[in-house]
Write an enzyme that holds these catalytic residues in place. Structure first.
Site, mmCIF file in Angstrom:
data_model
loop_
_atom_site.group_PDB
_atom_site.id
_atom_site.type_symbol
_atom_site.label_atom_id
_atom_site.label_comp_id
_atom_site.label_asym_id
_atom_site.label_seq_id
_atom_site.Cartn_x
_atom_site.Cartn_y
_atom_site.Cartn_z
ATOM 1 N N SER A 167 28.181 -8.362 3.101
ATOM 2 C CA SER A 167 27.314 -7.148 2.630
ATOM 3 C C SER A 167 28.276 -6.019 1.685
ATOM 4 O O SER A 167 29.300 -6.291 1.853
ATOM 5 C CB SER A 167 26.507 -6.430 3.650
ATOM 6 O OG SER A 167 27.496 -5.878 4.556
ATOM 7 N N LYS A 168 27.410 -5.266 1.352
ATOM 8 C CA LYS A 168 28.144 -4.152 0.353
ATOM 9 C C LYS A 168 29.376 -3.527 1.111
ATOM 10 O O LYS A 168 30.229 -2.991 0.603
ATOM 11 C CB LYS A 168 27.150 -3.003 -0.075
ATOM 12 C CG LYS A 168 26.025 -3.848 -1.056
ATOM 13 C CD LYS A 168 25.644 -2.586 -1.888
ATOM 14 C CE LYS A 168 24.988 -3.367 -3.337
ATOM 15 N NZ LYS A 168 23.802 -4.081 -2.787
ATOM 16 N N ARG A 169 29.064 -3.359 2.531
ATOM 17 C CA ARG A 169 30.220 -2.509 2.854
ATOM 18 C C ARG A 169 31.521 -3.257 3.444
ATOM 19 O O ARG A 169 32.784 -2.682 3.719
ATOM 20 C CB ARG A 169 29.551 -2.199 4.521
ATOM 21 C CG ARG A 169 29.489 -3.113 5.302
ATOM 22 C CD ARG A 169 28.482 -2.563 6.781
ATOM 23 N NE ARG A 169 28.249 -3.665 7.239
ATOM 24 C CZ ARG A 169 28.942 -4.517 8.194
ATOM 25 N NH1 ARG A 169 30.254 -3.873 8.446
ATOM 26 N NH2 ARG A 169 28.571 -5.732 8.770
ATOM 27 N N GLY A 193 32.718 -4.624 0.504
ATOM 28 C CA GLY A 193 33.323 -4.625 -0.601
ATOM 29 C C GLY A 193 32.319 -5.073 -1.859
ATOM 30 O O GLY A 193 31.162 -4.973 -1.632
#
Length: 513
Positions: free
Chosen positions: A278-280, A282
Site C-alpha cells: 500500500s501507499k505507506r 512507497g
RNA sequence: GGCCCCAUCGUCUAGUGGCCUAGGACGAAGCCCUCUCAAGGCUUAAACUCGGGUUCGAAUCCCGAUGGGGUCACCA
C-alpha cells in the site's frame, strides 16, 4: 512434431485483464496484467482489456484513459479494448488518443466496457431464473443489514439463502435483484487452479449471491462469467483475492453449460513488512514509477519475476520482452505472496539502462533532464547532452539520477573556495602551480580528445612530481565543482575548452588572492 | 470467528524422494580493477517455521501445530 503444430494452430489462447475504472492502476494490478499478457503471447494468443464499470458509485472519471495510458507506456499492445466511440459513451465523455480505432478488430466481440453490455447480463440472468438456477428477491439493503446483524449477534455465519427471503411474491416489474441458487446445498464445488492446484469448497459455505442488481447492473460474478464466455477467454488470470468467490463462478459455468476456462489465481504483492502493498510502503501506482525514472521494460521484467521464475535450473534474471514471452510459463507462477523489493527494482532498472543504445537512452533522459532544469534549447546544448549520456549510462539507476551527474556541464557552478582547492598533501602554492600548468596545457592542446588529454595530464603530473590522482582530483573540483563526477577527461571533452579554461581561470584567481 | 490459500537465506527465487555438506539474483561485507563515482570480476556471511509420521532415504509425500495472507456487500 506435426502433432504439436496442429495443437498450436487449433488452440487459440485468449486472456484478458479486467480493471475497474476507480483510479490509477496499482502496481499489483499491473503484475496480474503482465502475467495475463505473457500467458497469451507465450501461446501466440490474444490479450485484451475489459473495463468493469458495473458499480456507478465507484467510477472515477478519467481512469479509463489512465488505464489505456498505462498499457501504452508499458509498451503492451492490446488485441482488444475500448475504442474512441465507446470511450466517449461513458458518462464523462472521456477519450484517449491511443485508444483502439476498432475495439474488436481481432475478432473478439465487444464492447469492452461492461456498462455497454447490460442487455447480455439481463438476458443470461433471466435465463438462469427461467431454468431454476436463480431466483428473484427484493429485500432492501436496510432489511438485509438487519438480518445480517441478527445472525452475527448470534455468532452464526451469515450467508443468504432462498428460504430467508422476506417476500416470495416478487413482482418482476418492480425493482428487485436476481440471486444465484446454490444447488445442491450439500456436496462440494471443485476447482482446478493452475497455480493453487485442486481447491474444494463446501456448497454449504457458498451463499446465494446477487447476480443482477436492482439498478439493472450485474455484479462482478455474473458479468465476469458471461463476458469471459462470450469473448472466448481461455485463461482467467486474476488476483488471489478472487479465489474464495471462484466456486460461484464455477457453478455459473455449470448452470450455463459453458466450457470452463482455466483459472490461475496469482498471489498478492506484499510490502516490506509483509502486509499487502500500500501507499505507506512507497510508490504503488504505475505512473509513480514512470515519473521516478523507471523504464517500462525494467518494470515488466521486475514484476514478471515477482512470483515467477524460469525454473528448471535457468538462472537468468535480466530479460528482454521477447525473452520473457519465450520463457514464460503460467504453471511456473509461485504459490506464495511476494514482497515488493524497491532495491531490486533499482538494480534491474540500472541493468536495463545499461543495455539501451546510448541514443535511445538519451531520448528517455531528455524530459527528465529538462524537468531538472537542464535547458536543451539550442542545438549546441543538445549536442553536449547527447555526448554526455554515454558517460553516465553505467552510473545511473533511474532516469532521474542523470541530471545530478551532468548539471555542471550546463549551468554555472558555485564559486570555488581556496580551502576546497588545496589537496591534503599540497599547500596553496603547489595547488596554484598545478592549476596554472594545467591551464597552460589545456589551452595549448590541439585536440580535446579524452585519451590524448589524459596522456598529457599524466605527463604533467610526472613533471610536477605529483600523483596523477591528486592532480585529477584538484582539476575535477575546479572544473566541475564536485568531487564525484563521470570520468574527468570525457567530462572535460564534453564541456569544451571555453568552459573548462574559464573555470580554471576563476580558481587561479581565488588562489591568487 | 467460518471458509480458503500460503510457508527455502533479510528479499525474489531454484528445487517435484537420493545429483542438496540446498543453487542463482538483489542487498550486505571484503578483495581486485581504478582519476572520483559507478560498472565489471572474485570471495564471504546468510535459509528448508516447528512437531509427528511414511520411506533404506524427505526441503521435497501425509497429518498436526504455529505463523502469515485472503474472503465473508445490490464493490470489483
Amino acid at each position: 512434431m506435426a502433432e504439436r503444430v496442429i495443437i498450436l494452430m487449433t488452440t487459440s489462447v485468449r486472456t484478458r485483464f479486467a480493471p475497474s475504472p476507480t483510479g490509477d492502476m496499482h502496481i499489483g494490478g499491473v503484475r496480474t496484467a503482465i502475467f495475463s499478457w505473457l500467458t497469451a503471447k507465450r501461446h501466440d494468443g490474444l490479450f485484451f482489456i475489459r473495463i468493469e464499470d458495473t458499480d456507478q458509485d465507484r467510477r472515477v472519471p478519467g481512469s479509463c484513459r489512465r488505464i489505456l495510458e498505462t498499457f501504452d507506456w508499458l509498451g503492451i499492445e492490446l488485441d482488444g479494448g475500448p475504442d474512441h466511440a465507446s470511450l466517449q459513451l461513458m458518462s464523462s465523455d472521456e477519450d484517449y488518443p491511443g485508444a483502439l480505432e476498432d475495439g474488436s478488430s481481432r475478432g473478439i466481440p465487444g464492447s469492452f466496457i461492461q456498462s455497454q453490455r447490460l442487455p447480455h447480463y439481463r438476458e443470461w440472468a433471466e435465463w438462469l431464473v427461467a431454468n431454476g438456477c436463480a431466483y428473484r428477491a427484493n429485500e432492501t439493503p436496510e432489511e438485509l443489514e438487519h438480518m445480517r446483524a441478527d445472525v452475527i449477534a448470534r455468532k452464526e455465519v451469515w450467508s443468504f439463502r432462498e428460504e430467508m427471503r422476506l417476500r416470495t411474491d416478487v413482482d418482476s416489474s418492480q425493482p428487485h435483484v436476481i440471486r444465484l441458487r446454490v444447488n445442491p446445498r450439500d456436496g462440494t464445488t471443485h476447482l482446478h487452479d493452475l497455480v493453487k492446484g485442486d481447491v474444494c469448497f463446501e456448497n454449504a459455505n457458498v451463499d446465494d449471491t446477487v447476480l443482477l442488481k436492482a439498478d439493472g447492473y450485474p455484479t462482478y460474478h455474473l458479468a465476469n462469467v458471461v463476458d469471459d464466455h462470450l469473448q472466448g477467454v481461455t485463461h482467467v488470470i486474476r488476483g488471489d483475492d478472487w479465489l474464495s468467490s471462484a466456486p460461484k463462478h464455477v457453478l455459473l459455468y455449470k448452470y450455463f453449460g459453458w466450457e470452463m476456462p482455466k483459472f490461475a489465481h496469482v498471489p498478492n504483492v506484499l510490502g516490506e513488512d509483509g502486509r499487502k502493498l500500500s501507499k505507506r510502503h512507497g510508490a504503488t501506482g504505475v505512473f509513480e514509477f514512470r515519473d521516478q525514472g523507471y523504464l517500462p521494460t525494467a518494470v515488466i521484467n521486475f514484476l514478471a519475476m515477482l512470483g515467477w521464475a524460469p525454473g528448471e535450473g535457468d538462472e537468468q534474471n535480466v530479460f528482454t520482452i521477447p525473452e520473457l514471452i519465450e520463457k514464460f510459463s503460467e504453471d511456473h507462477i509461485g504459490t506464495s505472496p511476494a514482497v515488493f523489493s524497491y532495491t531490486k527494482l533499482d538494480w534491474l532498472n540500472g541493468m536495463h539502462i545499461r543495455r539501451l543504445p546510448p541514443a535511445e537512452l538519451a531520448q528517455h533522459l531528455i524530459p527528465f533532464a529538462q524537468k531538472a532544469g537542464i535547458a536543451l534549447d539550442t542545438p549546441e546544448r543538445m549536442e553536449r547532452f547527447l555526448r554526455a549520456v554515454p558517460l553516465i549510462q553505467e552510473r545511473i539507476k533511474t532516469l532521474k539520477d542523470a541530471a545530478g551527474l551532468i548539471d555542471f556541464m550546463f549551468t554555472d557552478i558555485p564559486p570555488v573556495t581556496a580551502a576546497s582547492l588545496i589537496d591534503k598533501k599540497m599547500d596553496q602554492a603547489a595547488s596554484l602551480k598545478v592549476l596554472r600548468e594545467t591551464r597552460e596545457l589545456l589551452a595549448q592542446l590541439p585536440d580535446f580528445d579524452p585519451t590524448i588529454m589524459e596522456q598529457a595530464m599524466r605527463q604533467l603530473a610526472e613533471r610536477l612530481t605529483v600523483k596523477p590522482g591528486a592532480l585529477f582530483t584538484i582539476v575535477r573540483n575546479v572544473v566541475t565543482g564536485k568531487s564525484v563526477t563521470p570520468p574527468l577527461f570525457g567530462t572535460i571533452s564534453v564541456m569544451g575548452r571555453e568552459m573548462t579554461l574559464e573555470r580554471l581561470d576563476r580558481a587561479i584567481d581565488v588562489l591568487n588572492r
